[in-house]
Enzyme design. Structure first.
Site, short mmCIF file in Angstrom:
data_model
loop_
_atom_site.label_atom_id
_atom_site.label_comp_id
_atom_site.label_asym_id
_atom_site.label_seq_id
_atom_site.Cartn_x
_atom_site.Cartn_y
_atom_site.Cartn_z
N HIS A 16 -6.32 -2.93 -4.41
CA HIS A 16 -6.47 -3.95 -3.37
C HIS A 16 -5.23 -4.85 -3.35
CE1 HIS A 16 -11.07 -3.57 -2.91
NE2 HIS A 16 -10.67 -2.62 -3.74
N TRP A 358 -7.12 5.36 -1.04
CA TRP A 358 -6.38 5.22 0.22
C TRP A 358 -4.89 4.92 0.00
CZ3 TRP A 358 -5.91 7.42 4.38
CH2 TRP A 358 -5.26 6.88 5.48
N1 UDP Z 1 -0.72 3.56 -9.31
C1 UDP Z 1 0.48 3.47 -9.99
N2 UDP Z 1 0.61 4.17 -11.15
C2 UDP Z 1 -0.36 4.96 -11.66
C3 UDP Z 1 -1.59 5.07 -10.95
C4 UDP Z 1 -1.73 4.35 -9.77
O1 UDP Z 1 1.41 2.78 -9.56
O2 UDP Z 1 -0.15 5.54 -12.71
C5 UDP Z 1 -0.88 2.79 -8.06
C6 UDP Z 1 -0.77 3.68 -6.85
O3 UDP Z 1 0.58 3.80 -6.44
C7 UDP Z 1 -1.64 2.97 -5.83
C8 UDP Z 1 -2.68 2.25 -6.69
O4 UDP Z 1 -2.17 2.22 -8.01
O5 UDP Z 1 -0.88 2.03 -5.09
C9 UDP Z 1 -4.00 2.96 -6.70
O6 UDP Z 1 -4.64 2.75 -5.49
P1 UDP Z 1 -5.58 3.86 -4.83
O7 UDP Z 1 -6.12 3.27 -3.58
O8 UDP Z 1 -4.86 5.13 -4.68
O9 UDP Z 1 -6.71 4.11 -5.90
P2 UDP Z 1 -7.69 3.12 -6.73
O10 UDP Z 1 -6.95 2.67 -7.92
O11 UDP Z 1 -8.06 1.98 -5.81
O12 UDP Z 1 -8.84 4.01 -7.04
#
Ligand code: UDP
Length: 466
Positions: A16, A358
């Protein structure tokens, strides 16, 4: 414009914070005074590189009652109640303080699960706007659900499909998992929390919702919600990865920066488009059984891979528990975190095995990397459907009866996406096309930039009122 002061408030989870902070940066770069706020616990974990913030942007915390950070083992319902009560109180104090310092907040933007922020704005008679950080398609599904279609959506069985305005034909496995009656406990908080957003929107005279998408990606869906104006302002990802202008833009820092450096060095040593990048976001955990199948699928594929396996809340390295750990370490690199946008834009990466959160989905589209989709819950199932059948940049392997995607299916999908064959070639070409369209939307004069500018102008002119 001079008198405008935006307050942008988001839920304290990385998925978020990332897009919402990008939105705040875009406003500030337009020269509008902008204050970004999330919980103190989350702000303490953020990278303190304030030199990467635009001049007009400041970051201020509110308290949600969990100032040391929320832990996945904490009761979520209790957390949500605390966030709404303590959060409302401390956000009001924050707004008052800005006013007392001579910078009154003139407009509030808030995100999913934060309807209490909209209520606070209303009590203080400050206009507010929802920033929807999932795709327009998922907004449209909720919109239909809360506007007369709850029964048909709720009743859909595995053999039936559903056709709703502005959306392709969807089967039950394509719907956000909150609609599945088989899981009522997990989702007891979700539907009422989202419904509150729709109740607030209904009370507005000219409901406008900002959406983290772009016109070319969801043009039909954006036009489908009759009583609301959906405005595409995405992809909200660091501009460095869209136009190459703004570097050092990641939100979280600490010891994770070292792992990011290790990833870059490792990727530099690999051939173009040869590496499988595997990551399942910042929040959801996969069962060990699914991790084992992914591990076997990667080994069978014989392709180099970079796999993010986050530590458990207790700090345990789950990767250490895998039965084939030694073989995996010979073939790939396992880390507990990386800068995903940097990894995805590295030329060595040829495929993204993703849970289809997303942000991850938009990041894959904006970097032109095709996807093997293994969604877990919420909107991820719908995002996976669109990736495979609408945007055609990936493939969603079938899960077995227990919901596990088996190793053979994973290997087969990797071969389709990365190796020779017309289907894979087409997918890689389409992925590149979406990258160009995403960059186009976000650049100066592109559709999303113009939409953000028009939104700011309308707010400044007092057009967007409640
Ligand atoms: N992310 C990152 N490194 C990681 C895993 C995730 O920078 O090793 C970031 C990814 O680039 C994205 C966010 O964390 O911007 C994850 O958001 P997403 O909506 O894909 O999944 P959520 O974590 O909400 O399930």
């Amino acid at each position: 414009m001079e008198k405008c002061h935006f307050l942008i408030v988001t839920f304290p989870a990385q998925g978020h914070i990332n897009p919402t902070l990008q939105f705040a940066k875009r406003l500030a770069k337009l020269g509008v005074k902008t204050t970004f706020s999330t919980s103190l616990g989350a702000i303490n974990r953020m990278n303190k590189a304030s030199d990467s913030l635009p001049e007009k942007l400041s970051i201020v915390a509110f308290s949600d009652g969990y100032d040391h950070g929320w832990n996945p083992n904490d009761d979520f319902g209790r957390y949500m109640t605390s966030a709404a009560t303590r959060g409302s109180q401390t956000l009001k104090e924050l707004i008052m303080a800005q006013s007392n310092e001579g910078h009154p907040i003139t407009h509030v933007v808030y995100t999913i699960l934060m309807s209490w922020v909209g209520q606070v704005a209303r009590q203080l008679q400050i206009p507010s706007t929802l920033l929807w950080i999932q795709p327009a398609a998922v907004f449209q599904l909720y919109y239909c659900f809360f506007n007369g279609c709850a029964e048909i959506i709720g009743d859909i069985s595995s053999s039936k499909t559903i056709k709703l305005p502005g959306l392709p034909t969807l089967a039950s496995r394509d719907l956000p998992s909150v609609f599945l009656a088989s899981n009522p406990d997990v989702y007891s908080f979700a539907l009422p929390a989202i419904n509150k957003h729709f109740e607030l929107l209904q009370e507005e005279e000219t409901p406008t919702v900002l959406v983290n998408t772009f016109d070319a990606l969801e043009s039909e869906t954006l036009k489908a919600a009759v009583k609301l104006k959906l405005v595409a302002v995405g992809p909200l990802i660091p501009s460095a990865f869209l136009d190459g202008r703004d570097s050092s833009d990641s939100s979280f820092g600490g010891d994770l920066l070292q792992e990011t450096k290790d990833c870059a060095e490792w990727l530099n040593s690999k051939n173009g488009a040869s590496v499988v990048y595997v990551a399942f976001g910042s929040f959801s955990d996969l069962p060990l059984k699914q991790l084992e199948e992914i591990a076997q699928g990667l080994l069978q594929s014989k392709k180099p891979f970079l796999w993010v396996i986050r530590k458990s809340p207790k700090g345990e390295k789950l990767g250490e528990k895998l039965s084939c750990k030694d073989e995996l370490e010979k073939q790939g690199l396992i880390v507990s975190w990386c800068s995903q946008v940097e990894v995805l834009s590295h030329p060595s990466v040829g495929c993204f095995v993703s849970h289809c959160g997303w942000n991850s989905s938009l990041e894959s589209l904006a970097s032109g990397v095709p996807v093997v989709a293994i969604p877990i819950w919420t909107d991820q199932t719908t995002n996976a459907k669109f990736i495979q059948d609408v945007w055609k940049t990936g493939i969603r392997p079938m899960a077995n009866e227990e919901g596990t995607v088996e190793a053979d299916e994973i290997r087969r999908s990797l071969e389709i996406v990365m190796d020779g064959g017309v289907r894979g070639e087409e997918m890689r070409k389409t992925a590149k096309k979406w990258r160009e369209l995403a960059v186009e939307a976000a650049k100066d004069g592109g559709s999303s930039s113009l939409n953000v500018k028009a939104f700011v102008d309308e707010v400044a002119a007092g057009v967007i009122r409640e």
